[in-house]
Design a protein around this motif. Structure first.
Motif, mmCIF file in Angstrom:
data_model
loop_
_atom_site.group_PDB
_atom_site.id
_atom_site.type_symbol
_atom_site.label_atom_id
_atom_site.label_comp_id
_atom_site.label_asym_id
_atom_site.label_seq_id
_atom_site.Cartn_x
_atom_site.Cartn_y
_atom_site.Cartn_z
ATOM 1 N N LEU A 179 4.349 -11.258 -11.480
ATOM 2 C CA LEU A 179 5.503 -11.718 -10.706
ATOM 3 C C LEU A 179 6.740 -11.568 -11.572
ATOM 4 N N VAL A 180 7.783 -10.941 -11.028
ATOM 5 C CA VAL A 180 9.056 -10.790 -11.734
ATOM 6 C C VAL A 180 10.169 -11.265 -10.803
ATOM 7 N N TYR A 181 11.259 -11.688 -11.409
ATOM 8 C CA TYR A 181 12.420 -12.150 -10.653
ATOM 9 C C TYR A 181 13.615 -11.277 -10.992
ATOM 10 N N ARG A 182 14.291 -10.786 -9.952
ATOM 11 C CA ARG A 182 15.530 -10.028 -10.131
ATOM 12 C C ARG A 182 16.681 -11.001 -9.928
ATOM 13 N N VAL A 183 17.537 -11.136 -10.943
ATOM 14 C CA VAL A 183 18.604 -12.136 -10.923
ATOM 15 C C VAL A 183 19.955 -11.437 -10.970
ATOM 16 N N GLY A 184 20.782 -11.716 -9.966
ATOM 17 C CA GLY A 184 22.139 -11.197 -9.949
ATOM 18 C C GLY A 184 23.140 -12.340 -9.955
ATOM 19 N N ALA A 185 24.398 -12.011 -9.754
ATOM 20 C CA ALA A 185 25.444 -13.034 -9.776
ATOM 21 C C ALA A 185 25.304 -14.012 -8.620
ATOM 22 N N GLU A 186 24.889 -13.530 -7.453
ATOM 23 C CA GLU A 186 24.826 -14.382 -6.266
ATOM 24 C C GLU A 186 23.451 -14.414 -5.603
ATOM 25 N N ARG A 187 22.475 -13.722 -6.171
ATOM 26 C CA ARG A 187 21.181 -13.578 -5.492
ATOM 27 C C ARG A 187 20.060 -13.541 -6.517
ATOM 28 N N MET A 188 18.930 -14.111 -6.144
ATOM 29 C CA MET A 188 17.710 -14.002 -6.940
ATOM 30 C C MET A 188 16.581 -13.634 -5.988
ATOM 31 N N GLU A 189 15.724 -12.715 -6.415
ATOM 32 C CA GLU A 189 14.659 -12.221 -5.541
ATOM 33 C C GLU A 189 13.358 -12.112 -6.320
ATOM 34 N N ALA A 190 12.263 -12.472 -5.676
ATOM 35 C CA ALA A 190 10.939 -12.359 -6.278
ATOM 36 C C ALA A 190 10.339 -11.003 -5.943
#
Length: 198
Positions: free
Chosen positions: A83-94
């Motif tokens: 499982l990895v998480y993509r983290v941006g300024a306004e959004r996070m996604e699994a």
């Protein structure tokens, strides 16, 4: 100088002992925002993979944009999935990474990431249970450091523009304080990494 330094984050060994994945954090001052405390640098983190059965050193695990990063989640019991998480300024996604193909099933789901208890657990070798929030919100873990300032600014702006009355309301039911604002809905989702079904 300190804000320009790179650092290491978490590292994790796969259950089968073949893979090591670690986080390399870019300079703190390269993060797209800084109101998330020490977690601001999550949006400036890269993942690297080391095959412990072969020589050849490390390799980038996934590519990201300049204003987003990748954070480690838990391994599946066999080590086939991560499982990895993509983290941006306004959004996070699994997302669920297939270690064999290095491809990711991005789920479109925002993880909940509670402070206590598990936000993500592998049900079996291929199925993941994930606590999620609405897509328009960030995990509270990332919002807590700067959320009160943002909420105060928004409430003052709305009151000044006449959108809402200037008031504060706190209800108590059974000794639990609740506010007039609704919290984003949370759901428990099952992700089948093999079939891609959610």
């Amino acid at each position: 100088d300190l804000l320009g330094m790179e650092s290491f984050g978490d590292a994790s060994l796969s259950p089968d002992g073949r893979w090591l994945v670690y986080e390399r954090r870019r300079a703190f001052d390269s993060a797209p925002r800084f109101d998330r405390g020490h977690r601001s640098v999550w949006a400036a983190t890269d993942l690297f993979l080391v095959d412990l059965h072969r020589e050849g050193g490390r390799m980038p695990l996934l590519r990201t944009g300049e204003e987003e990063g990748l954070v480690l989640g838990p391994w599946s019991p066999t080590g086939a999935w991560l499982l990895v998480y993509r983290v941006g300024a306004e959004r996070m996604e699994a997302g669920v990474l297939n270690l064999e193909t290095r491809s990711v099933l991005w789920t479109g789901l925002t993880p909940d990431m509670p402070l206590t208890g598990g936000g993500a657990e592998w049900r079996d070798a291929d199925r993941l249970l994930l606590s999620t929030r609405s897509a328009s919100s960030m995990p509270w873990l990332l919002e807590r450091d700067g959320a009160s300032q943002q909420a105060s600014r928004r409430l003052w702006r709305d009151a000044a523009e006449g959108r809402i009355p200037s008031n504060t309301r706190i209800d108590t039911t059974g000794g639990v304080a609740t506010s007039a604002n609704e919290t984003p809905p949370q759901r428990l989702m099952e992700i089948d990494a093999r079939s891609g079904g959610i």
